[in-house]
Design a protein around this motif. Structure first.
Motif, PDB file in Angstrom:
ATOM      1  N   ARG A  74       0.855  -1.177   0.000  1.00 44.09           N
ATOM      2  CA  ARG A  74       0.000   0.000   0.000  1.00 44.09           C
ATOM      3  C   ARG A  74       0.893   1.230   0.000  1.00 44.09           C
ATOM      4  O   ARG A  74       2.058   1.175   0.407  1.00 44.09           O
ATOM      5  N   PHE A  75       0.341   2.336  -0.446  1.00 44.43           N
ATOM      6  CA  PHE A  75       1.107   3.579  -0.521  1.00 44.43           C
ATOM      7  C   PHE A  75       1.708   3.926   0.839  1.00 44.43           C
ATOM      8  O   PHE A  75       2.882   4.277   0.941  1.00 44.43           O
ATOM      9  N   SER A  76       0.896   3.822   1.879  1.00 45.22           N
ATOM     10  CA  SER A  76       1.365   4.201   3.224  1.00 45.22           C
ATOM     11  C   SER A  76       2.525   3.315   3.691  1.00 45.22           C
ATOM     12  O   SER A  76       3.425   3.789   4.389  1.00 45.22           O
ATOM     13  N   GLU A  77       2.511   2.043   3.301  1.00 47.04           N
ATOM     14  CA  GLU A  77       3.614   1.146   3.654  1.00 47.04           C
ATOM     15  C   GLU A  77       4.898   1.578   2.960  1.00 47.04           C
ATOM     16  O   GLU A  77       5.973   1.600   3.571  1.00 47.04           O
ATOM     17  N   MET A  78       4.772   1.927   1.680  1.00 49.01           N
ATOM     18  CA  MET A  78       5.945   2.361   0.934  1.00 49.01           C
ATOM     19  C   MET A  78       6.474   3.684   1.479  1.00 49.01           C
ATOM     20  O   MET A  78       7.677   3.880   1.594  1.00 49.01           O
ATOM     21  N   GLU A  79       5.566   4.571   1.824  1.00 43.35           N
ATOM     22  CA  GLU A  79       5.950   5.866   2.369  1.00 43.35           C
ATOM     23  C   GLU A  79       6.717   5.685   3.680  1.00 43.35           C
ATOM     24  O   GLU A  79       7.679   6.404   3.947  1.00 43.35           O
ATOM     25  N   LEU A  86      10.385   4.068   2.809  1.00 44.88           N
ATOM     26  CA  LEU A  86      11.344   4.816   2.004  1.00 44.88           C
ATOM     27  C   LEU A  86      11.549   6.239   2.531  1.00 44.88           C
ATOM     28  O   LEU A  86      10.596   6.871   2.974  1.00 44.88           O
ATOM     29  N   PRO A  87      12.778   6.754   2.428  1.00 48.88           N
ATOM     30  CA  PRO A  87      13.056   8.122   2.888  1.00 48.88           C
ATOM     31  C   PRO A  87      12.710   9.151   1.808  1.00 48.88           C
ATOM     32  O   PRO A  87      13.564   9.874   1.308  1.00 48.88           O
ATOM     33  N   ILE A  88      11.451   9.206   1.452  1.00 50.47           N
ATOM     34  CA  ILE A  88      11.005  10.032   0.329  1.00 50.47           C
ATOM     35  C   ILE A  88       9.656  10.649   0.690  1.00 50.47           C
ATOM     36  O   ILE A  88       8.855  10.015   1.389  1.00 50.47           O
ATOM     37  N   SER A  89       9.400  11.836   0.218  1.00 46.87           N
ATOM     38  CA  SER A  89       8.126  12.483   0.529  1.00 46.87           C
ATOM     39  C   SER A  89       6.981  11.774  -0.191  1.00 46.87           C
ATOM     40  O   SER A  89       7.181  11.142  -1.237  1.00 46.87           O
ATOM     41  N   GLY A  90       5.805  11.890   0.355  1.00 48.14           N
ATOM     42  CA  GLY A  90       4.627  11.285  -0.258  1.00 48.14           C
ATOM     43  C   GLY A  90       4.365  11.814  -1.659  1.00 48.14           C
ATOM     44  O   GLY A  90       3.977  11.058  -2.557  1.00 48.14           O
ATOM     45  N   ASP A 131       4.541  10.769  -7.512  1.00 44.50           N
ATOM     46  CA  ASP A 131       5.012  11.105  -8.859  1.00 44.50           C
ATOM     47  C   ASP A 131       5.772   9.946  -9.486  1.00 44.50           C
ATOM     48  O   ASP A 131       5.569   9.611 -10.661  1.00 44.50           O
ATOM     49  N   ARG A 132       6.665   9.323  -8.704  1.00 45.44           N
ATOM     50  CA  ARG A 132       7.464   8.206  -9.238  1.00 45.44           C
ATOM     51  C   ARG A 132       6.583   6.995  -9.541  1.00 45.44           C
ATOM     52  O   ARG A 132       6.778   6.327 -10.558  1.00 45.44           O
TER      53      ARG A 132
END
Length: 111
Positions: free
Chosen positions: A35-40, A43-47, A52-53
């Motif tokens: 899920r998006f929240s898991e990836m967020e 990873l050390p990257i902004s939502g 975008d990626r």
């Protein structure tokens, strides 16, 4: 000076894979659907940049976005067949990094 032209397909692939954060996103998705929240959180990257990626990778056919009609709506991301075919490439880069990138080099990049 002699002009050197790379193979356009190779150049396109390298451009895509060298886009900042793409490698880490693909590496993260090798572990399965997220899920998006898991990836967020992983990873050390902004939502916003992650979004975008993911859109870029979806457009390229490397990532699939699955929407589930639940409440609240659940959206999951996974590698497509095209994306899964990158697994040996990503694993070889990881192997190379394990053998050749020192902890000191990592610390220098973080500073």
């Amino acid at each position: 000076m002699k002009e050197f032209n790379l193979c356009p397909r190779f150049e396109k692939a390298m451009g895509l894979l060298s886009t900042r954060w793409v490698g880490l996103i693909l590496f993260d998705l090798l572990n399965g659907t997220k899920r998006f929240s898991e990836m967020e959180a992983d990873l050390p990257i902004s939502g916003r940049l992650l979004s975008d990626r993911l859109k870029m990778l979806e457009k390229e056919g490397i990532v699939e976005r699955n929407i589930y009609s639940e409440f609240p709506v659940r959206i999951e991301y996974s590698l497509s067949e095209k994306g899964r075919e990158l697994e040996p490439v990503i694993k070889e880069i990881q192997l190379w990094a394990d053998q050749h990138v020192t902890p000191e080099e990592v610390a220098e990049n973080e500073a």
